[in-house]
Design an enzyme around this catalytic site. Structure first.
Site: not given
Lengths: 531, 531
Positions: A414, A434, A354, A410, A406, A421, A396, A312, A417, A290
């Protein structure tokens, strides 16, 4: 990180402290007296007797000049090296001066029968040492750090020096979210401070290092030594590099190994690697018993300036990337910028892509910084990379602090992105790196913004120019626009039915636009890029 | 939950509302006029004409007497049923009286050409209805709920009634932790209110029901109807019952199915099952797309009074139970106590063992309650079970609120479980049911407490007497004490090296005792239980 020079009277422990410190920091260790003795195959006392102090000081000074041209090291000096101003100036420029001091009587006791020491009388070593102290004290006491070693053992002295270095060599960025509060320590060559940081953060006992084979070969020993010096006993687990590690099978195996090695809920997991390794190791830390403490040691520019902060973590499902994940904030993050300089061009470009994202969508000042400093960044100048990492991580941290999960600001991160993706999915993650996908994605989003009447054309030009300088593409080929559109629509379904894009407006500002008409997106995908 | 009786003038919508409500609640639907018409194979108007109103009221009253002997149902009555006091008294006792009212002119319009209605003139239905209203209004307005249906459609009326039932039939226990804030709704026969609760909690769109084959057969339709009525479109996924479901393989398959069915991060997962199903479905909810809303609908007494609150979710690793887990609080919990009454004796005993735990270690009042009410509990009396569930959940909510992640007071809830886990592990989870293991474990912990001088002997006797009445054992056989001790020591290693037990002191108080000598534990394991 600057180097370390130990100064002090004979008997103060310079050699033992220096050796231990060098081991922990992964630095080469030099001892001037030892080097001279081995070069002339006789003792310092003999050299003083046969050649005289004047000759010895010349040899010593030329050795100091030679050693301070080395890129890195921990240097233990002979007690008298400080008497020459030129030596002191050179040493001060090369590294931190750390003086180890103690009362002369105590040093005399420690030395015992002192026959091998020049300038120290056999009969009354305390008196000789007291005289040397009187002569040299102002120089010793001018050091950057003065440690009174009277009541300390070697490990205690080393801890004091590490603590000094941690203070001076690391910038601390605080991250505060409703669920967590942690610090990102950013420095250059500061991997060896990991143990100090871990102890400061309350970690101890059993630990696990999760890394790739290449990083283990390069940095594993420093990491282990530094952790052990702080009382943490790490086991090491090696995963394949890249997306391959983000599998159910890897994670299942890792749980079993952690259990076998006796990791309990208080044991920390140290994730040394790029963004993918951080994802998978973070997922295991989030779910083993946990959740256990997680420490990110990001080893690529992208991981350093972006993914190491925010909580994340995820692994892939055969049917979707990052499908299985959680939110698990690290206990702390150690960014050693020098790790990113050895990660290769592809990885550098992805990190810079980025950074362009942050610049275009949230920080106009950063856009100027990138335009001005890109050559230094591409040349891997550590100081400039460190500035970049600090700027991006501060952004950030601020954004994550406002919007942990998000749902608000936030989402801006993206930018580029959604298209990226879709491009990656439409080409089965094979055709584009990437960084390339994000560069093309940002260009498409910016062009979509122009056609929505939201984006300044000059901003698109500046972005394109930067991406080209980085060596990244700004349009795609080799895959049909229709397939990219289909991937977008599939992704839309997965995300609750909205075709959502982050659109840049003026430099440093952007907005989330929902329900963009698919026809408009298709038009941008199909139209050739403007020259 | 009490039944529902709809009263009101002709045209107020009693039959359509009743039918829909019955469907959502999973209750049988009765319509007195419809039953009489089908019994006499002619219309109510004809019966009024040929037999007279007096005869009809007799038939109607005897039908009301007959229907109000049914255990459950939604009943739509003829408009005049309320004129007899005896009818009204019977109906009021059997269920909630819900009156649907609207201005007579509006009802007249709705009815249109009213030839089939007795007591309503063809030429001026509005005037007839106005007269009936004047006569009957005091009776209609004495209902438990009066709904003005003038501007509402059937679904809107049904929602108002569900909302009334949700208020009156559910006790709401709030749970407040640093990370989450949610409500546990406890009732008897309240499964059909799930849709109302979900809508209140802001859930909508796609949903997933995760349950076992047996529970799906028994309750799946009610659950689906209730969710659909609230605008949630559920897909159903069936897992094997018990620990078998808590596997890596099950979870991997479930992720894929959720993706295939188009669940996005806003979709809720409804976990209908016992404690194991709650664990595995909860783990999937915690990790699918980094977490989706989770709703627990616990279907065993143990899950209802304990595991549905607190946020623990986990699956098993081949080498250790619950090794892979997370903290994921539900969006809300619906406890329908009647579900626990169908779960079987073994499950009932396990739940009662857990209740004894709460009583002995945190609530002396509950100990008395159990001693007084055990016969009613063993006879599955819903009201008494509901009282028990409310008491235990209130304790759990309070403790979890103080100590979300089990580092302080929440540790007390491990009473009996250290020994129980060791017993289960030493017998490969085959010899003892969980309830049996916990009962033996509490007895061993209490005896350990006596030998430590901490536990009142009378408390041990009361606990033993209760456990025996429940039908649970208080000592183990068929496995060597040495193997149980080894399992304890193995568990200790896993948990950071401490042999930790929760020891009861006086009724309702206990303490966590660390570093209990292994010899003392061995002695308790080896010595025969006192008579």
């Amino acid at each position: 990180m600057r180097n370390i020079v130990l100064i002090g009277l004979p008997g103060s422990g310079k050699s033992s402290v220096g050796r231990r410190l060098a081991e922990i920091l992964g630095y080469p260790f030099f001892d001037t007296d030892e080097i001279i003795e081995s070069r002339y195959e006789t003792s310092i006392s003999d050299l003083f007797r046969t050649r005289g102090e004047g000759w010895f000081r010349e040899v010593e000074s030329s050795l100091v000049a030679q050693l301070t041209r080395k890129p890195s090291g921990v240097l233990a000096t002979g007690g008298g090296v400080v008497v020459r101003d030129a030596n002191l100036a050179r040493l001060r420029q090369w590294g931190w001066l750390v003086a180890l001091v103690a009362p002369p009587e105590l040093l005399a006791q420690r030395l015992g029968p002192a026959e091998h020491l020049p300038l120290v009388s056999k009969d009354n070593p305390a008196a000789s040492l007291a005289r040397l102290w009187t002569e040299r004290a102002p120089r010793y006491l001018s050091a950057d750090l003065v440690v009174d070693v009277s009541a300390l053992d070697v490990d205690e002295i080393v801890r004091k020096i590490l603590s000094f270095l941690a203070d001076r060599e690391q910038s601390a960025i605080p991250v505060r979210t409703p669920a967590a509060s942690y610090t990102v320590y950013v420095g250059i060559g500061t991997l060896g401070l990991i143990g100090h940081n871990a102890a400061t953060e309350g970690l101890s006992g059993r630990g696990a290092i999760v890394t790739t084979p290449a990083l283990d070969r390069r940095y594993g020993d420093v990491l282990r030594d530094a952790l052990r010096a702080a009382g943490i006993r790490p086991a090491t687990f090696v995963l394949p590099a890249g997306e391959a590690a983000k599998s159910w099978a890897t994670v299942g195996r890792l749980y079993g190994l952690l259990l076998q090695e006796g990791l309990d809920p208080s044991s920390a997991l140290f994730a040394l690697g790029g963004e993918e390794l951080g994802d998978v190791a973070g997922f295991v830390a989030a779910t083993y018993m946990r959740g256990i403490p997680l420490v990110h040691i990001p080893a690529t520019l992208l991981a350093q300036l972006d993914s190491c902060v925010g909580g994340k973590v995820a692994i892939n499902h055969p049917k979707a990337k990052n499908l299985i994940g959680a939110w698990h904030h690290p206990r702390f993050v150690l960014v050693d910028v020098s790790l990113a300089t050895t990660a290769g061009t592809r990885s550098l470009r992805a990190g810079l892509a980025e950074a362009v994202k942050y610049a275009v969508i949230v920080d106009a000042g950063l856009l100027g910084f990138l335009e001005n400093q890109l050559d230094a960044l591409l040349a891997l100048d550590p100081g400039t990379l460190s500035d970049l990492v600090l700027r991006c991580l501060s952004l950030k941290a601020q954004i994550v602090g406002q919007d942990e999960h998000e749902s608000g600001p936030r989402l801006l991160l993206n930018y580029g992105h959604t298209f990226a993706h879709a491009l990656e999915a439409a080409t089965a993650y094979r055709r584009f790196s990437h960084g390339e996908a994000v560069a093309i994605g940002m260009t498409l989003a910016a062009r979509l913004g122009v056609s929505l009447g939201l984006t300044d054309r000059d901003l698109v030009r500046r972005q394109t120019a930067l991406l080209h300088r980085i060596g990244l593409p700004t349009h795609f080929s080799g895959v049909a626009a229709q397939r990219v559109l289909e991937a977008l629509l599939h992704d839309k379904k997965r995300k609750g039915g909205r075709l959502r894009f982050v659109i840049p407006c003026a430099p440093g500002t952007g907005q989330v636009v929902d329900d963009v008409p698919a026809e408009l997106v298709a038009k941008v995908l199909n139209s050739p890029p403007s020259p």
